[in-house]
Design an enzyme around this catalytic site. Structure first.
Site, PDB file in Angstrom:
ATOM      1  N   SER A 241      -6.704  -2.977  -5.985  1.00 17.73           N
ATOM      2  CA  SER A 241      -7.754  -3.073  -4.980  1.00 17.73           C
ATOM      3  C   SER A 241      -8.450  -1.756  -4.689  1.00 17.73           C
ATOM      4  O   SER A 241      -9.593  -1.751  -4.229  1.00 17.73           O
ATOM      5  CB  SER A 241      -7.184  -3.638  -3.676  1.00 17.73           C
ATOM      6  OG  SER A 241      -6.102  -2.866  -3.237  1.00 17.73           O
ATOM      7  N   HIS A 299      -7.696   1.965   0.009  1.00 13.81           N
ATOM      8  CA  HIS A 299      -8.895   1.138   0.158  1.00 13.81           C
ATOM      9  C   HIS A 299     -10.094   1.988   0.553  1.00 13.81           C
ATOM     10  O   HIS A 299     -11.178   1.881  -0.034  1.00 13.81           O
ATOM     11  CB  HIS A 299      -8.669   0.067   1.225  1.00 13.81           C
ATOM     12  CG  HIS A 299      -7.686  -0.976   0.822  1.00 13.81           C
ATOM     13  ND1 HIS A 299      -7.415  -2.086   1.597  1.00 13.81           N
ATOM     14  CD2 HIS A 299      -6.895  -1.082  -0.273  1.00 13.81           C
ATOM     15  CE1 HIS A 299      -6.503  -2.832   0.993  1.00 13.81           C
ATOM     16  NE2 HIS A 299      -6.177  -2.240  -0.139  1.00 13.81           N
TER      17      HIS A 299
END
Length: 338
Positions: A241, A299
């Site tokens: 991610s 992230h």
């Protein structure tokens, strides 16, 4: 980007963006796996007496900032090398296409039949984005299966999990980008990447997409390392991610007015610009409050690099790669220089 490409991007993305805060994430695994859903399930169903993370207990102590020097150097070197390598790949691809007409008639001496012909037909039917997604997904699935082999556990923990306290800190920064332990984690990340792949590759091209994806993965890992060292939070993390957030950061800032929707509630729509702002706000909050289920620092690092690439990197780095291409051209064709 043409109107058709924008429509394709909107259609590809309108089912998955709101999954990002809760599912498209890079898992953070503190000390042992008992607090992580995927690892807790493994312990409950297999009744294994020992945690696969037992061997890492000695690598969870405080880490000095000096240990970030090697990861920082690796991040810079890997990102630069990736950009150069993908630029050369683009040159070679264009060169191959240029000479394809010359060698056109040679195709008739190598006609494929049977399953090879079917595979070739299927491959040609894919978009460029899907062709880029396929090998990335394959590698992620391969690593996921490797996690299930007991003999590989020590290797997977050392090289496929990012941990600033580990004795091996550089190569895991890229290898962990292809590493998922939980099937749900893998499926969610690959679903989102597949949804965006066609639109982003149409906008950037295959080479620049790959450079952005890999660089975002390494840079997001360095952001995670820096956060863990700065706040004294031991633990390791894995997942794609961080790289995916780099892709989303670029897309959502390049096309902020593209309409997206919640996966389970398609009747509610919002703009891509709003989606990235909400996602980054949640990750920033997670960093400030010390949430440990997801690697929020990774992230944020990936998303910020994607935004940076849209705002400056694309125009000032990628579009000014001509000196590299000219150098490679002269290196590859020395006979032209007299």
């Amino acid at each position: 980007m043409t109107t058709r490409t924008l429509m394709r991007l909107a259609d590809a993305t309108n089912r998955c963006v709101f999954m990002l805060p809760s599912h498209t994430s890079r898992l953070h695994l503190p000390n042992a796996y008992k607090n992580v859903r995927g690892f807790k399930r493994l312990k409950d169903t297999t009744k294994q007496p020992e945690s696969p993370f037992t061997s890492l207990e000695g690598e969870n102590g405080p880490v000095h900032f000096s240990k970030l020097l090697k990861p920082f150097a690796f991040t810079i070197t890997f990102t630069g090398t990736t950009l150069i390598a993908t630029a050369i790949w683009e040159y070679e691809r264009i060169r191959k296409q240029t000479y394809k007409i010359t060698n056109y008639f040679k195709q008739y001496y190598n006609i494929k039949t049977g399953w090879r012909k079917e595979m070739e037909t299927w491959w040609k039917s894919l978009t460029d984005g899907q062709r880029m997604f396929a090998p990335i997904c394959f590698l992620n699935v391969l690593v996921f299966l490797a996690w299930r082999v007991p003999a590989f556990q020590s290797t997977m923990l050392r090289y496929f999990c990012a941990n600033p306290a580990s004795n091996v800190t550089c190569w895991p920064m890229i290898l962990s980008t292809f590493s998922h332990y939980s099937l749900l984690h893998l499926a969610a990340n690959m679903y989102v990447l597949h949804s965006f792949s066609t639109g982003i590759v149409a906008a950037l091209g295959k080479e620049q997409f790959l450079a952005l994806y890999l660089s975002s993965g390494v840079i997001s890992n360095f952001a995670s390392h820096f956060y863990k060292v700065a706040f004294g939070l031991p633990g390791l993390s894995l997942g794609a991610s961080g790289a995916i957030m780099g892709i989303l950061g670029f897309v959502c800032t390049e096309y902020p007015d593209t309409r997206l929707a919640i996966f389970f509630l398609p009747m509610f729509t919002f703009t891509a610009g709003t989606a990235i702002k909400v996602t980054m706000t949640l990750d920033f909050t997670g960093c400030m409050l010390g949430w440990k289920y997801f690697d929020h620092a990774a992230h944020l690092g990936g998303a910020l690099f994607g935004i940076f690439w849209q705002a400056w990197g694309n125009a000032n780095i990628w579009r000014k790669r001509e000196p590299i291409l000219m150098f490679w051209h002269e290196l590859r064709n020395p006979r032209k220089s007299q």
